[in-house]
Design a protein around this motif. Structure first.
Motif, short mmCIF file in Angstrom:
data_model
loop_
_atom_site.label_atom_id
_atom_site.label_comp_id
_atom_site.label_asym_id
_atom_site.label_seq_id
_atom_site.Cartn_x
_atom_site.Cartn_y
_atom_site.Cartn_z
N PRO A 51 0.83 -1.20 0.00
CA PRO A 51 0.00 0.00 0.00
C PRO A 51 0.87 1.27 0.00
O PRO A 51 2.06 1.20 0.30
CB PRO A 51 -0.82 -0.13 1.29
N ASP A 52 0.25 2.41 -0.33
CA ASP A 52 0.99 3.68 -0.38
C ASP A 52 1.76 3.97 0.91
O ASP A 52 2.88 4.45 0.88
CB ASP A 52 0.01 4.84 -0.63
N LEU A 80 -0.56 -4.59 -16.51
CA LEU A 80 -1.97 -4.32 -16.81
C LEU A 80 -2.84 -4.67 -15.61
O LEU A 80 -3.73 -3.91 -15.22
CB LEU A 80 -2.43 -5.14 -18.03
N VAL A 81 -2.57 -5.84 -15.00
CA VAL A 81 -3.38 -6.29 -13.86
C VAL A 81 -3.21 -5.34 -12.67
O VAL A 81 -4.19 -4.94 -12.03
CB VAL A 81 -3.01 -7.75 -13.47
N VAL A 116 -5.14 -2.01 -13.06
CA VAL A 116 -6.58 -2.13 -12.77
C VAL A 116 -6.79 -2.32 -11.26
O VAL A 116 -7.66 -1.68 -10.66
CB VAL A 116 -7.20 -3.30 -13.57
N GLN A 117 -5.98 -3.17 -10.63
CA GLN A 117 -6.13 -3.41 -9.19
C GLN A 117 -5.91 -2.13 -8.39
O GLN A 117 -6.65 -1.83 -7.46
CB GLN A 117 -5.14 -4.48 -8.73
N PHE A 172 -5.97 1.20 -9.43
CA PHE A 172 -6.88 2.32 -9.68
C PHE A 172 -8.35 2.00 -9.39
O PHE A 172 -9.07 2.83 -8.87
CB PHE A 172 -6.73 2.84 -11.12
N ALA A 173 -8.79 0.78 -9.70
CA ALA A 173 -10.21 0.47 -9.52
C ALA A 173 -10.52 -0.09 -8.13
O ALA A 173 -11.61 0.12 -7.60
CB ALA A 173 -10.68 -0.51 -10.60
N PHE A 174 -9.57 -0.80 -7.54
CA PHE A 174 -9.89 -1.54 -6.31
C PHE A 174 -9.03 -1.18 -5.09
O PHE A 174 -9.20 -1.76 -4.03
CB PHE A 174 -9.77 -3.05 -6.58
N GLY A 175 -8.10 -0.25 -5.26
CA GLY A 175 -7.26 0.13 -4.13
C GLY A 175 -6.41 -1.02 -3.62
O GLY A 175 -6.00 -1.03 -2.46
N ASP A 176 -6.15 -2.02 -4.48
CA ASP A 176 -5.31 -3.16 -4.08
C ASP A 176 -3.89 -2.85 -4.55
O ASP A 176 -3.57 -2.97 -5.72
CB ASP A 176 -5.84 -4.44 -4.74
N ILE A 207 -0.87 3.56 -5.50
CA ILE A 207 -0.53 4.14 -6.80
C ILE A 207 0.94 4.57 -6.78
O ILE A 207 1.69 4.29 -7.71
CB ILE A 207 -1.43 5.36 -7.11
N THR A 208 1.36 5.21 -5.67
CA THR A 208 2.77 5.62 -5.57
C THR A 208 3.67 4.38 -5.52
O THR A 208 4.78 4.39 -6.04
CB THR A 208 3.02 6.47 -4.30
N PRO A 264 -5.07 6.02 1.21
CA PRO A 264 -4.33 5.78 -0.03
C PRO A 264 -4.20 7.07 -0.85
O PRO A 264 -5.01 7.99 -0.69
CB PRO A 264 -5.19 4.75 -0.77
N ALA A 265 -3.16 7.14 -1.70
CA ALA A 265 -2.88 8.35 -2.46
C ALA A 265 -4.06 8.73 -3.37
O ALA A 265 -4.36 9.90 -3.55
CB ALA A 265 -1.61 8.17 -3.29
N SER A 309 -10.17 4.72 -4.58
CA SER A 309 -10.63 3.90 -5.69
C SER A 309 -12.15 3.73 -5.63
O SER A 309 -12.74 3.80 -4.56
CB SER A 309 -9.94 2.53 -5.63
N PRO A 310 -12.78 3.51 -6.78
CA PRO A 310 -14.25 3.40 -6.81
C PRO A 310 -14.79 2.13 -6.13
O PRO A 310 -15.89 2.15 -5.60
CB PRO A 310 -14.58 3.39 -8.31
N MET A 311 -13.99 1.04 -6.14
CA MET A 311 -14.47 -0.21 -5.55
C MET A 311 -13.42 -0.77 -4.60
O MET A 311 -12.80 -1.81 -4.87
CB MET A 311 -14.79 -1.24 -6.66
N PRO A 312 -13.21 -0.09 -3.46
CA PRO A 312 -12.14 -0.53 -2.56
C PRO A 312 -12.38 -1.96 -2.06
O PRO A 312 -13.51 -2.35 -1.80
CB PRO A 312 -12.19 0.48 -1.41
N ASP A 313 -11.29 -2.71 -1.95
CA ASP A 313 -11.34 -4.10 -1.46
C ASP A 313 -12.29 -4.97 -2.27
O ASP A 313 -12.95 -5.86 -1.72
CB ASP A 313 -11.71 -4.15 0.04
N TYR A 314 -12.37 -4.75 -3.55
CA TYR A 314 -13.20 -5.58 -4.43
C TYR A 314 -14.64 -5.66 -3.93
O TYR A 314 -15.22 -6.74 -3.85
CB TYR A 314 -12.61 -6.99 -4.58
N VAL A 345 -9.76 -5.87 -17.44
CA VAL A 345 -8.44 -6.38 -17.84
C VAL A 345 -8.50 -6.96 -19.25
O VAL A 345 -7.61 -6.72 -20.07
CB VAL A 345 -7.95 -7.45 -16.82
N ILE A 351 -8.71 -3.98 -21.74
CA ILE A 351 -7.41 -3.28 -21.84
C ILE A 351 -6.42 -4.13 -22.64
O ILE A 351 -5.69 -3.63 -23.48
CB ILE A 351 -6.87 -2.93 -20.44
#
Lengths: 221, 101
Positions: free
Chosen positions: A4-5, A90-91, A94-95, A97-101, A104-105, B56-57, B60-65, B86, B89
């Motif tokens: 994580p960041d 790629l994975v 997506v993880q 930006f979309a899921f906070g997994d 980003i830094t 987080p910096a 995200s729109p869907m945190p923790d899936y 995925v 893309i």
């Protein structure tokens, strides 16, 4: 193993990005030279599969879980570690930006660990073992070692970041990922590669990578 | 190797990915992963809670899936959306970098 960041200070996170960007660039160069209408569906299928299986955390005991990374698997299918770097990039995009997994830094460090280190160690271990122990065991050994070494690299980064103490960090990360690597990475990679060898042997043969052979011949000529 | 059998490989890949999307919210272990578990074991508690409180910096729109207020169904949807993202893309990337293009 998604950092994580908050686990890496920004100045160090930037350094990992700087190390990783040339690898991402090289993986795009690989794509430009290798991808064609025939290979794009295979790449897309593997990328989707890697994304989904990373959501499937397997319990490993000690109150801990882990999941497959997949860079070695992709690298073996395409006979190139750059394919693993590309798919993991790629994975992880997506993880992150979309899921906070994964931050980003810290995405540079995550691509470095899971795409570059695990893919390169995994693929070249597989390539070195394949002739002597066969495809399945080589795939298992490569995937296992790739994940383990990437966890060791990750714990050194955590130490440099001032987040983990060195030795306890190495012991904890090493122990967990030896187990995660055995089940989550080694066994699954071996099963998938063995299935592909059975049902689509052409994918693992040189015919599938004939393009790369031609390319290499031209380069060396 | 034929283009047709590669499309079969693609469909098999999508089927497996979607099956995992449906199963993961129910079967995946909720325990912390290797890195989080190591962090819990080697970082002092006060520092750990400090790290956990940091945002987080980029949010995200869907945190923790998960999708807020949608429970397990939302988790299935989130992973399926990610799988298709995925895929999309990869195809766009493939088209852009296609060596025959």
């Amino acid at each position: 193993m998604h950092i994580p960041d908050s686990f890496i200070p920004l100045d160090q996170a930037v350094v990992y990005w700087a190390i990783t960007i040339p690898f991402i660039f090289m993986s795009m160069k690989w794509a430009k030279n290798e991808l064609d209408e025939m290979k794009i569906p295979i790449l897309a299928a593997l990328a989707a599969g890697v994304f989904a299986i990373q959501a499937m955390n397997i319990p490993i005991g000690m109150g801990t879980s882990g999941h497959m990374v997949g860079a070695t698997l992709v690298a073996i299918v395409f006979a190139s570690p750059w394919a693993g770097v590309l798919v993991l990039t790629l994975v992880l995009l997506v993880q992150g930006f979309a899921f906070g997994d994964g931050g980003i830094t810290t995405m540079g460090a995550n691509i470095l660990n899971m795409g570059v280190v695990s893919g390169f160690v995994g693929y070249y271990t597989y390539a070195a073992l394949r002739k002597s122990v066969g495809t399945s065991i080589a795939a298992f050994g490569g995937a296992w070692l790739g994940l383990f070494i990437s966890a060791i690299v990750c714990s050194v980064q955590m130490w440099l970041a001032g987040t983990f103490p060195l030795v306890p960090g190495l012991i904890a990360m090493g122990t967990y990922h030896l187990i995660i690597g055995f089940i989550g990475e080694g066994l699954i990679t071996a099963v998938v590669i063995t299935s592909i060898a059975k049902f689509r042997p052409d994918l693992l043969e040189d015919s599938f990578n004939a393009g790369s052979d031609r390319y290499n011949t031209e380069v060396h000529a | 190797m034929s283009g047709k059998s590669n499309m079969k490989f693609l469909y098999a890949g999508i089927a497996i990915a979607l099956l995992l999307s449906v199963l993961a919210p129910f079967l995946a272990s909720p325990n912390p992963d290797g890195l989080e578990s190591a962090a819990g074991g080697v970082i002092e508690e006060s520092k750990m809670s400090e790290l956990e409180e940091m945002e987080p910096a980029v949010s995200s729109p869907m945190p923790d899936y998960s999708i807020e207020g949608m429970g397990k169904g939302g988790e299935v949807a989130a992973i399926a959306i990610g799988t298709f993202a995925v895929l999309a893309i990869s195809f766009v990337f493939g088209k852009v970098f296609n060596k025959k293009a």
